[in-house]
Scaffold this motif. Structure first.
Motif, PDB file in Angstrom:
ATOM      1  N   PHE A  89       0.821  -0.956   0.172  1.00  0.00           N
ATOM      2  CA  PHE A  89       0.191   0.054   0.037  1.00  0.00           C
ATOM      3  C   PHE A  89       0.905   1.161   0.089  1.00  0.00           C
ATOM      4  CE2 PHE A  89      -2.380  -3.355   2.095  1.00  0.00           C
ATOM      5  CZ  PHE A  89      -3.823  -3.198   1.350  1.00  0.00           C
ATOM      6  N   PRO A  90       1.343   1.478  -0.999  1.00  0.00           N
ATOM      7  CA  PRO A  90       2.566   2.482  -1.306  1.00  0.00           C
ATOM      8  C   PRO A  90       1.853   3.891  -0.647  1.00  0.00           C
ATOM      9  CG  PRO A  90       2.662   1.354  -3.102  1.00  0.00           C
ATOM     10  CD  PRO A  90       1.571   0.910  -2.512  1.00  0.00           C
ATOM     11  N   GLY A  91       2.718   4.676   0.248  1.00  0.00           N
ATOM     12  CA  GLY A  91       2.224   6.028   0.826  1.00  0.00           C
ATOM     13  C   GLY A  91       2.205   6.027   2.073  1.00  0.00           C
ATOM     14  N   LEU A  92       1.727   6.901   2.634  1.00  0.00           N
ATOM     15  CA  LEU A  92       1.748   7.181   3.996  1.00  0.00           C
ATOM     16  C   LEU A  92       0.717   6.410   4.916  1.00  0.00           C
ATOM     17  CD1 LEU A  92       2.350  11.157   4.262  1.00  0.00           C
ATOM     18  CD2 LEU A  92       4.156   9.561   4.292  1.00  0.00           C
ATOM     19  N   ASP A  93      -0.362   6.203   4.305  1.00  0.00           N
ATOM     20  CA  ASP A  93      -1.278   5.280   4.949  1.00  0.00           C
ATOM     21  C   ASP A  93      -0.732   3.806   5.048  1.00  0.00           C
ATOM     22  OD1 ASP A  93      -3.122   7.356   5.102  1.00  0.00           O
ATOM     23  OD2 ASP A  93      -4.247   6.535   3.313  1.00  0.00           O
ATOM     24  N   GLY A  94      -0.093   3.387   4.123  1.00  0.00           N
ATOM     25  CA  GLY A  94       0.548   1.954   4.159  1.00  0.00           C
ATOM     26  C   GLY A  94       1.714   1.990   5.157  1.00  0.00           C
ATOM     27  N   LEU A  95       2.704   3.017   4.992  1.00  0.00           N
ATOM     28  CA  LEU A  95       3.647   3.090   5.852  1.00  0.00           C
ATOM     29  C   LEU A  95       3.229   3.230   7.464  1.00  0.00           C
ATOM     30  CD1 LEU A  95       6.756   3.758   6.679  1.00  0.00           C
ATOM     31  CD2 LEU A  95       6.054   5.982   6.203  1.00  0.00           C
ATOM     32  N   SER A  96       2.305   3.825   7.650  1.00  0.00           N
ATOM     33  CA  SER A  96       1.733   4.122   9.097  1.00  0.00           C
ATOM     34  C   SER A  96       1.010   2.686   9.542  1.00  0.00           C
ATOM     35  CB  SER A  96       0.809   5.001   9.102  1.00  0.00           C
ATOM     36  OG  SER A  96       1.236   6.393   8.786  1.00  0.00           O
ATOM     37  N   SER A  97       0.389   1.857   8.630  1.00  0.00           N
ATOM     38  CA  SER A  97      -0.180   0.521   8.827  1.00  0.00           C
ATOM     39  C   SER A  97       1.145  -0.426   9.407  1.00  0.00           C
ATOM     40  CB  SER A  97      -1.006   0.025   7.920  1.00  0.00           C
ATOM     41  OG  SER A  97      -2.107   0.922   7.573  1.00  0.00           O
ATOM     42  N   TRP A  98       2.027  -0.201   8.484  1.00  0.00           N
ATOM     43  CA  TRP A  98       3.449  -1.115   8.646  1.00  0.00           C
ATOM     44  C   TRP A  98       3.886  -0.885  10.135  1.00  0.00           C
ATOM     45  CZ3 TRP A  98       8.512   0.410   7.801  1.00  0.00           C
ATOM     46  CH2 TRP A  98       9.533  -0.593   8.104  1.00  0.00           C
ATOM     47  N   LEU A  99       3.966   0.414  10.432  1.00  0.00           N
ATOM     48  CA  LEU A  99       4.630   0.849  11.730  1.00  0.00           C
ATOM     49  C   LEU A  99       4.115   0.355  12.720  1.00  0.00           C
ATOM     50  CD1 LEU A  99       6.636   4.214  10.469  1.00  0.00           C
ATOM     51  CD2 LEU A  99       7.531   2.121  11.126  1.00  0.00           C
ATOM     52  N   ARG A 100       2.530   0.628  12.754  1.00  0.00           N
ATOM     53  CA  ARG A 100       1.874   0.259  13.859  1.00  0.00           C
ATOM     54  C   ARG A 100       1.732  -1.334  14.089  1.00  0.00           C
ATOM     55  NH1 ARG A 100      -2.456   2.587  12.001  1.00  0.00           N
ATOM     56  NH2 ARG A 100      -3.304   0.832  11.115  1.00  0.00           N
ATOM     57  N   ARG A 101       1.828  -1.992  13.264  1.00  0.00           N
ATOM     58  CA  ARG A 101       1.822  -3.379  13.303  1.00  0.00           C
ATOM     59  C   ARG A 101       3.168  -3.719  13.678  1.00  0.00           C
ATOM     60  NH1 ARG A 101       3.698  -7.076  10.606  1.00  0.00           N
ATOM     61  NH2 ARG A 101       3.696  -6.076   8.647  1.00  0.00           N
ATOM     62  N   HIS A 102       4.073  -3.466  13.302  1.00  0.00           N
ATOM     63  CA  HIS A 102       5.435  -3.718  13.284  1.00  0.00           C
ATOM     64  C   HIS A 102       5.895  -3.419  14.815  1.00  0.00           C
ATOM     65  CE1 HIS A 102       9.393  -4.908  12.043  1.00  0.00           C
ATOM     66  NE2 HIS A 102      10.088  -4.101  12.876  1.00  0.00           N
ATOM     67  N   TYR A 103       5.532  -2.472  15.380  1.00  0.00           N
ATOM     68  CA  TYR A 103       5.833  -2.307  16.924  1.00  0.00           C
ATOM     69  C   TYR A 103       4.873  -2.448  17.815  1.00  0.00           C
ATOM     70  CZ  TYR A 103       9.839   0.113  15.194  1.00  0.00           C
ATOM     71  OH  TYR A 103      11.182   0.563  14.487  1.00  0.00           O
ATOM     72  N   SER A 104       3.791  -3.158  17.190  1.00  0.00           N
ATOM     73  CA  SER A 104       2.825  -3.654  18.382  1.00  0.00           C
ATOM     74  C   SER A 104       3.472  -4.769  19.132  1.00  0.00           C
ATOM     75  CB  SER A 104       1.425  -4.113  17.666  1.00  0.00           C
ATOM     76  OG  SER A 104       0.879  -2.969  17.166  1.00  0.00           O
ATOM     77  N   PRO A 105       3.133  -4.779  20.471  1.00  0.00           N
ATOM     78  CA  PRO A 105       3.692  -5.919  21.184  1.00  0.00           C
ATOM     79  C   PRO A 105       2.979  -7.375  20.955  1.00  0.00           C
ATOM     80  CG  PRO A 105       2.362  -4.852  22.734  1.00  0.00           C
ATOM     81  CD  PRO A 105       2.350  -4.027  21.362  1.00  0.00           C
ATOM     82  N   ARG A 106       3.848  -8.440  20.901  1.00  0.00           N
ATOM     83  CA  ARG A 106       3.208  -9.681  20.714  1.00  0.00           C
ATOM     84  C   ARG A 106       2.439 -10.243  21.821  1.00  0.00           C
ATOM     85  NH1 ARG A 106       6.457 -15.221  18.516  1.00  0.00           N
ATOM     86  NH2 ARG A 106       4.860 -16.648  18.955  1.00  0.00           N
ATOM     87  N   HIS A 107       1.294 -10.702  21.334  1.00  0.00           N
ATOM     88  CA  HIS A 107       0.256 -11.100  22.373  1.00  0.00           C
ATOM     89  C   HIS A 107       0.803 -12.648  22.977  1.00  0.00           C
ATOM     90  CE1 HIS A 107      -1.924  -7.794  21.071  1.00  0.00           C
ATOM     91  NE2 HIS A 107      -2.177  -8.253  20.115  1.00  0.00           N
ATOM     92  N   ALA A 108       0.299 -13.138  23.992  1.00  0.00           N
ATOM     93  CA  ALA A 108       0.736 -14.418  24.559  1.00  0.00           C
ATOM     94  C   ALA A 108       0.217 -15.522  23.266  1.00  0.00           C
ATOM     95  CB  ALA A 108      -0.177 -14.884  25.783  1.00  0.00           C
ATOM     96  N   ASP A 109       0.904 -16.475  23.121  1.00  0.00           N
ATOM     97  CA  ASP A 109       0.660 -17.432  22.194  1.00  0.00           C
ATOM     98  C   ASP A 109      -0.486 -18.069  22.654  1.00  0.00           C
ATOM     99  OD1 ASP A 109       3.143 -17.180  20.726  1.00  0.00           O
ATOM    100  OD2 ASP A 109       4.148 -18.406  21.990  1.00  0.00           O
ATOM    101  N   PRO A 110      -1.707 -18.522  21.438  1.00  0.00           N
ATOM    102  CA  PRO A 110      -2.710 -19.223  21.658  1.00  0.00           C
ATOM    103  C   PRO A 110      -2.451 -20.459  22.065  1.00  0.00           C
ATOM    104  CG  PRO A 110      -2.299 -18.797  19.264  1.00  0.00           C
ATOM    105  CD  PRO A 110      -1.131 -17.970  20.171  1.00  0.00           C
ATOM    106  N   GLN A 111      -3.166 -21.090  22.654  1.00  0.00           N
ATOM    107  CA  GLN A 111      -2.859 -22.515  23.300  1.00  0.00           C
ATOM    108  C   GLN A 111      -3.606 -23.462  22.384  1.00  0.00           C
ATOM    109  OE1 GLN A 111      -0.988 -23.397  25.943  1.00  0.00           O
ATOM    110  NE2 GLN A 111      -0.636 -21.249  25.881  1.00  0.00           N
TER     111      GLN A 111
END
Length: 266
Positions: free
Chosen positions: A244-266
Motif C-alpha cells: 500500500f505505497p504511501g503514508l497510509d501503508g507506511l503507518s499501518s506497517w509501523l503500527r503493526r511492526h511495533y505492536s507487542p506480541r500477544h501471548a501465544d494461543p494454546q
C-alpha cells in the motif's frame, strides 16, 4: 488432491505453495494458481456486495451508477462496466468482485496482517484459474484462445462482453472469470492482483468450487504458526509499506511492526 491442508511449519508452507508449479513444456516454474488470503479460516468467499446484506443484488446497479456519476472519468481508460467495476472494487465500493493475487506471499500477508485475529486460524485459498476457465462459455474461451492468454485483461473482457446482463445470458450455468485490472496505481502492481467475478451476483464462489474439487485447495495456517509467518514476511519485505505505497501503508506497517506480541494461543 487433498482439498484442505493444515500446515505445520514454515518449510511445509513453502513446499505446498509452490507444489505442481513446474511446467515441463517450457522448462520453467509457472504456477496457474490464484491466491486469496483470509485472516480467519471460517470466512466464506463472499463478495463485499454480499456483505452489505439486504437486497444487495438490487443495490448493485445503484452503487455502480452513482460511483460513475461522482468519480472523475479520467480515472478509467475506457467507459466500460468492467473498467468501472475494477476501479470501484479497488477503491472500496461494494461489488461482485473478489480480490486475488498471483503471489502466494501477498496472500500470506493478507492472512496475517491483522494481528488482532492471531487467536484464530488463517487460510489461503488457491484456485487453478486455467482449469476454472475450462468451464467458461464458448465465446469467452474463444477469446482467451485467440489471444493466447490464460486470464482476461480488462480490455479483453470489455471487448467480449458489454454488460452484466449479457454476461449472465452467455450460459444457463454459473461460472467464474478471472480478470486482471489495468495498472492504475502502484498498489495494484505491487499486489500482483486480479479479480474474480461470477455472472450470478448471488452466486458464492466457494459453493461453486465445492462441486469442482479438482480446481482448488484451502491451506490452513494454524494460529500457532501466524507469528512466525508474519515475522518472516516482514523480513522478506512483504509489508503494508510495499503493498500500500504511501503514508497510509507506511503507518499501518509501523503500527503493526511495533505492536507487542500477544501471548501465544494454546
Amino acid at each position: 488432491m487433498t482439498n484442505e491442508i493444515r500446515l505445520e511449519s514454515w518449510a511445509q508452507l513453502q513446499e505446498v505453495l509452490f507444489a505442481d508449479s513446474w511446467d515441463s513444456q517450457i522448462g520453467r516454474f509457472r504456477s496457474r494458481l490464484a491466491f486469496r488470503g483470509l485472516s480467519d479460516s471460517r470466512y466464506p468467499l463472499a463478495t463485499t456486495l454480499m456483505r452489505l446484506g439486504g437486497d444487495y443484488a438490487e443495490l448493485e446497479r445503484h452503487l455502480l451508477r452513482n460511483f460513475k456519476k461522482y468519480a472523475h472519468r479520467s480515472m478509467v481508460e475506457r467507459d466500460s462496466v468492467w473498467h468501472w467495476l475494477t476501479l470501484a472494487q479497488h477503491h472500496g465500493l461494494p461489488t461482485r468482485l473478489l480480490d486475488w493475487t498471483y503471489s502466494p506471499y501477498v496472500a500470506l500477508h493478507f492472512a496475517t496482517a491483522n494481528i488482532e485475529q492471531f487467536d484464530c486460524d488463517g487460510v489461503i485459498w488457491a484456485v487453478n484459474y486455467l482449469l476454472a476457465h475450462q468451464h467458461l462459455p464458448e465465446r469467452l474461451r474463444a477469446k482467451l484462445d485467440a489471444e493466447g492468454a490464460n486470464v482476461f485483461t480488462t480490455e479483453m473482457f470489455s471487448d467480449s462482453v458489454a454488460t452484466l446482463a449479457e454476461l449472465a445470458a452467455l450460459s444457463d450455468r454459473n461460472y467464474v472469470v478471472f480478470v486482471e485490472p489495468s495498472s492504475i496505481d502502484d498498489r495494484i502492481v505491487n499486489q500482483f492482483g486480479m479479480f474474480s467475478l461470477m455472472p450470478d451476483v448471488r452466486g458464492r464462489l466457494d459453493a461453486w468450487l465445492a462441486d469442482q474439487p479438482q480446481l482448488w485447495q484451502r491451506l490452513i495456517i494454524p494460529r500457532q504458526l501466524k507469528w512466525e509467518v508474519r515475522d518472516k514476511l516482514d523480513q522478506a519485505n512483504i509489508t503494508e509499506r510495499v503493498l500500500f505505497p504511501g503514508l497510509d501503508g507506511l503507518s499501518s506497517w509501523l503500527r503493526r511492526h511495533y505492536s507487542p506480541r500477544h501471548a501465544d494461543p494454546q
